[in-house]
Design an enzyme around this catalytic site. Structure first.
Site, PDB file in Angstrom:
ATOM      1  N   ARG A  20       0.931  -1.148   0.064  1.00  0.00           N
ATOM      2  CA  ARG A  20      -0.033  -0.058  -0.096  1.00  0.00           C
ATOM      3  C   ARG A  20       1.208   1.236  -0.218  1.00  0.00           C
ATOM      4  NH1 ARG A  20      -2.818   3.246   4.943  1.00  0.00           N
ATOM      5  NH2 ARG A  20      -4.269   4.723   3.444  1.00  0.00           N
ATOM      6  N   LEU A  45     -16.091   5.471   6.168  1.00  0.00           N
ATOM      7  CA  LEU A  45     -16.361   6.239   7.463  1.00  0.00           C
ATOM      8  C   LEU A  45     -15.650   5.540   8.531  1.00  0.00           C
ATOM      9  CD1 LEU A  45     -19.892   7.324   7.260  1.00  0.00           C
ATOM     10  CD2 LEU A  45     -18.379   8.583   6.393  1.00  0.00           C
ATOM     11  N   GLY A  46     -14.333   5.839   8.805  1.00  0.00           N
ATOM     12  CA  GLY A  46     -13.547   5.250  10.176  1.00  0.00           C
ATOM     13  C   GLY A  46     -12.978   6.484  10.954  1.00  0.00           C
ATOM     14  N   ASN A  47     -11.790   6.211  11.435  1.00  0.00           N
ATOM     15  CA  ASN A  47     -11.354   7.248  12.083  1.00  0.00           C
ATOM     16  C   ASN A  47     -11.072   8.637  11.124  1.00  0.00           C
ATOM     17  OD1 ASN A  47     -10.767   8.328  14.321  1.00  0.00           O
ATOM     18  ND2 ASN A  47      -8.757   7.380  14.525  1.00  0.00           N
ATOM     19  N   ARG A  74      -9.542  15.010  12.650  1.00  0.00           N
ATOM     20  CA  ARG A  74      -9.427  15.799  11.668  1.00  0.00           C
ATOM     21  C   ARG A  74     -10.535  16.944  11.406  1.00  0.00           C
ATOM     22  NH1 ARG A  74      -7.019  11.420   7.390  1.00  0.00           N
ATOM     23  NH2 ARG A  74      -7.105  10.025   8.800  1.00  0.00           N
ATOM     24  N   ASP A 105     -13.711   8.318  19.456  1.00  0.00           N
ATOM     25  CA  ASP A 105     -14.244   6.888  19.149  1.00  0.00           C
ATOM     26  C   ASP A 105     -15.819   6.996  19.341  1.00  0.00           C
ATOM     27  OD1 ASP A 105     -15.267   4.130  19.476  1.00  0.00           O
ATOM     28  OD2 ASP A 105     -13.185   3.607  19.403  1.00  0.00           O
ATOM     29  N   ARG A 133     -18.017   5.028  19.805  1.00  0.00           N
ATOM     30  CA  ARG A 133     -18.566   4.042  20.916  1.00  0.00           C
ATOM     31  C   ARG A 133     -18.786   4.890  22.022  1.00  0.00           C
ATOM     32  NH1 ARG A 133     -14.960  -0.646  18.767  1.00  0.00           N
ATOM     33  NH2 ARG A 133     -13.389   1.194  18.682  1.00  0.00           N
ATOM     34  N   GLY A 162     -14.735   1.294   9.720  1.00  0.00           N
ATOM     35  CA  GLY A 162     -15.329   1.144  11.462  1.00  0.00           C
ATOM     36  C   GLY A 162     -16.659   1.917  11.741  1.00  0.00           C
ATOM     37  N   GLU A 217     -19.586   0.734   8.903  1.00  0.00           N
ATOM     38  CA  GLU A 217     -20.058  -0.701   8.971  1.00  0.00           C
ATOM     39  C   GLU A 217     -20.703  -0.787  10.283  1.00  0.00           C
ATOM     40  OE1 GLU A 217     -16.626  -3.535   8.495  1.00  0.00           O
ATOM     41  OE2 GLU A 217     -16.180  -1.911   6.844  1.00  0.00           O
ATOM     42  N   ASN A 218     -20.398  -0.287  11.452  1.00  0.00           N
ATOM     43  CA  ASN A 218     -20.806  -0.460  12.799  1.00  0.00           C
ATOM     44  C   ASN A 218     -21.809   0.312  13.403  1.00  0.00           C
ATOM     45  OD1 ASN A 218     -19.298  -3.072  13.361  1.00  0.00           O
ATOM     46  ND2 ASN A 218     -17.474  -1.575  12.925  1.00  0.00           N
TER      47      ASN A 218
HETATM   48  P1  AMP Z   1     -11.495   2.560  11.512  1.00  0.00           P
HETATM   49  O1  AMP Z   1     -10.594   3.596  11.190  1.00  0.00           O
HETATM   50  O2  AMP Z   1     -12.072   2.302  10.151  1.00  0.00           O
HETATM   51  O3  AMP Z   1     -10.566   1.226  12.015  1.00  0.00           O
HETATM   52  O4  AMP Z   1     -12.597   2.886  12.201  1.00  0.00           O
HETATM   53  C1  AMP Z   1     -12.484   3.105  13.460  1.00  0.00           C
HETATM   54  C2  AMP Z   1     -13.341   3.779  13.997  1.00  0.00           C
HETATM   55  O5  AMP Z   1     -14.594   3.062  13.856  1.00  0.00           O
HETATM   56  C3  AMP Z   1     -13.462   4.025  15.871  1.00  0.00           C
HETATM   57  O6  AMP Z   1     -12.834   5.287  16.022  1.00  0.00           O
HETATM   58  C4  AMP Z   1     -15.112   4.002  16.066  1.00  0.00           C
HETATM   59  O7  AMP Z   1     -15.423   5.699  15.822  1.00  0.00           O
HETATM   60  C5  AMP Z   1     -15.640   3.427  14.912  1.00  0.00           C
HETATM   61  N1  AMP Z   1     -16.121   2.108  15.394  1.00  0.00           N
HETATM   62  C6  AMP Z   1     -15.431   0.876  15.492  1.00  0.00           C
HETATM   63  N2  AMP Z   1     -16.048  -0.151  15.628  1.00  0.00           N
HETATM   64  C7  AMP Z   1     -17.316   0.354  16.141  1.00  0.00           C
HETATM   65  C8  AMP Z   1     -18.567  -0.112  16.608  1.00  0.00           C
HETATM   66  N3  AMP Z   1     -18.727  -1.510  16.974  1.00  0.00           N
HETATM   67  N4  AMP Z   1     -19.527   0.603  16.858  1.00  0.00           N
HETATM   68  C9  AMP Z   1     -19.547   2.072  16.497  1.00  0.00           C
HETATM   69  N5  AMP Z   1     -18.354   2.468  15.941  1.00  0.00           N
HETATM   70  C10 AMP Z   1     -17.404   1.886  15.812  1.00  0.00           C
END
Ligand code: AMP
Length: 393
Positions: A84, A202-204, A234, A275, A277, A323, A326-327
């Site tokens: 990557r 949509l993650g961190n 960010r 986060d 959660r 993250g 999906e969640n």
């Molecule tokens: P990533 O950068 O794709 O690994 O996403 C990380 C972010 O996903 C975390 O900072 C959380 O805000 C969110 N996340 C991960 N797992 C969950 C979950 N089970 N429920 C809600 N948000 C989650």
């Protein structure tokens, strides 16, 4: 063919070994806090459906040591390595077999991705030493976005800033957007070139992409991964005058402001947490700023969906991934509230179901399909590595 996928960060190394003929994961691992007094190594070998996990805390001095540890833990043969690489600039439209010219081009792009490209290049050099004679392929995060038209990737700055300094929108998370766009088309029973999708990573870090017939038309991240929708830490899009205003009025240096925008803004800037959660938990306890952070985040996602629906003209589906995507049913529901003008209607019960499988969450009367599709950047990198090798070897 077994492909080792390597993702080197400034203080981390993530890897997966995939058997691309049998479509199985053979090994995976992550080494974190490289260069600190105590590092963490997690490695998994998979064999006949069973997982054998190793977890150790130990000092990992540098990437060289991390790569040697990885090579010692992988027991299966490695045929080729897929890397990557974050920033390929305009030089690379697709994944590329690595040679001296490619390495020089990656280095030339260092100023555009100072935190990412240098460790990526170190990973390439170390893998060449460790696995001599094995083909090495670079898959750039920016590849997928190279189809954007000029009107989408240019900033309204003096044109020579583009020609002289390469200031333009590049976009990131391209491997993830490409993977989920292709996968969703397949799940819809279509070819990628038969559907228009808005993909939401949509993650961190967060980015949203308008994908027309399998090709990126526009994306929310910009010259750097700081732009677009607000993220964990960010800021996302800002009035550009804020930067100078902060310098003049707070006494902060450029580096300090950069640090605020990258590490102390976004959800964290508003409510102190990044986060979701934790943010939902605080919000449920009545914390106003936690609630506001979620409202702002969902609102900004909604605005990008509206903008990209306009860009695409016709949209077949939305795809949530990573993250949060999906969640997090709360963010998805808030972002898609009152979107009937776009033909979007969510099934709240389906939205509430947690599952690691790809699934739809739209209602029976929704004109658009709404999907949740787990991303798999490593599989996409391994797939593109195989494609390059088939073409060139
Ligand atoms: P990533 O950068 O794709 O690994 O996403 C990380 C972010 O996903 C975390 O900072 C959380 O805000 C969110 N996340 C991960 N797992 C969950 C979950 N089970 N429920 C809600 N948000 C989650």
């Amino acid at each position: 063919m077994n492909i080792l996928v390597i993702n080197t960060g400034s203080s981390s190394l993530k890897y997966q070994l995939l058997d691309m003929d049998e479509h199985v994961l053979l090994a995976s691992g992550v080494m974190e806090r490289i260069g600190e007094t105590q590092g963490v190594l997690t490695h998994k070998n998979f064999s006949k459906g069973k997982e054998h996990k190793t977890k150790k805390e130990l000092p990992i001095q540098n990437h060289q040591e991390a790569m040697h540890l990885m090579a010692g833990l992988i027991t299966k043969k490695i045929d080729a390595v897929g890397h990557r690489v974050v920033q390929g600039g305009e030089a690379f439209q697709s994944a590329t077999l690595i040679n001296e010219d490619v390495k020089n081009a990656v280095q030339k792009n260092n100023p555009l991705a100072p935190l990412h490209n240098p460790p990526n290049l170190i990973g390439i050099q170390l893998a060449e030493d460790l696995f001599p004679g094995k083909p090495q392929v670079a898959v750039f995060d920016t590849n997928f976005h190279q189809t954007m038209p000029e009107k989408a990737y240019l900033y309204a700055l003096p044109y020579e800033y583009y020609t002289s300094y390469k200031i333009r929108r590049y976009g990131f998370h391209g491997t993830s957007h490409k993977y989920v766009a292709n996968k969703t088309a397949q799940l819809m029973g279509k070819k990628p070139e038969e559907v228009n999708l808005i993909t939401l990573h949509l993650g961190n870090g967060c980015s949203i992409c308008a994908v027309k017939k399998g090709e990126c038309q526009d994306t929310s991240m910009g010259m750097t991964p700081l732009a677009g929708v607000m993220m964990g830490t960010r800021s996302g899009d800002l009035d550009p005058a804020i930067f100078g205003y902060l310098m003049n009025n707070t006494g902060m240096t450029q580096l300090e402001i950069d640090e605020v925008l990258n590490k102390k803004s976004g959800l964290k800037g508003i409510c102190g947490l990044n986060d979701l959660r934790d943010i939902h938990e605080k919000s449920a306890q009545g914390d106003k700023l936690a609630k506001l952070a979620v409202e702002m985040f969902a609102y900004q996602i909604k605005k990008y969906i509206g903008a990209y629906a306009a860009v695409l003209g016709h949209v077949d589906g939305l795809v949530f991934t990573a993250g949060v995507g999906e969640n997090d049913e709360i963010v998805r529901a808030k972002a898609l509230t009152d979107m009937s003008v776009f033909g979007i209607e969510l099934d709240l019960d389906k939205n509430d179901i947690r599952s690691p499988e790809p699934r739809t969450i739209h209602g029976a009367n929704s004109r658009l399909q709404v999907w949740v599709v787990p991303t798999n950047e490593e599989l996409q990198i391994a797939t593109e590595t195989c494609q390059v090798l088939k073409k060139t070897i």
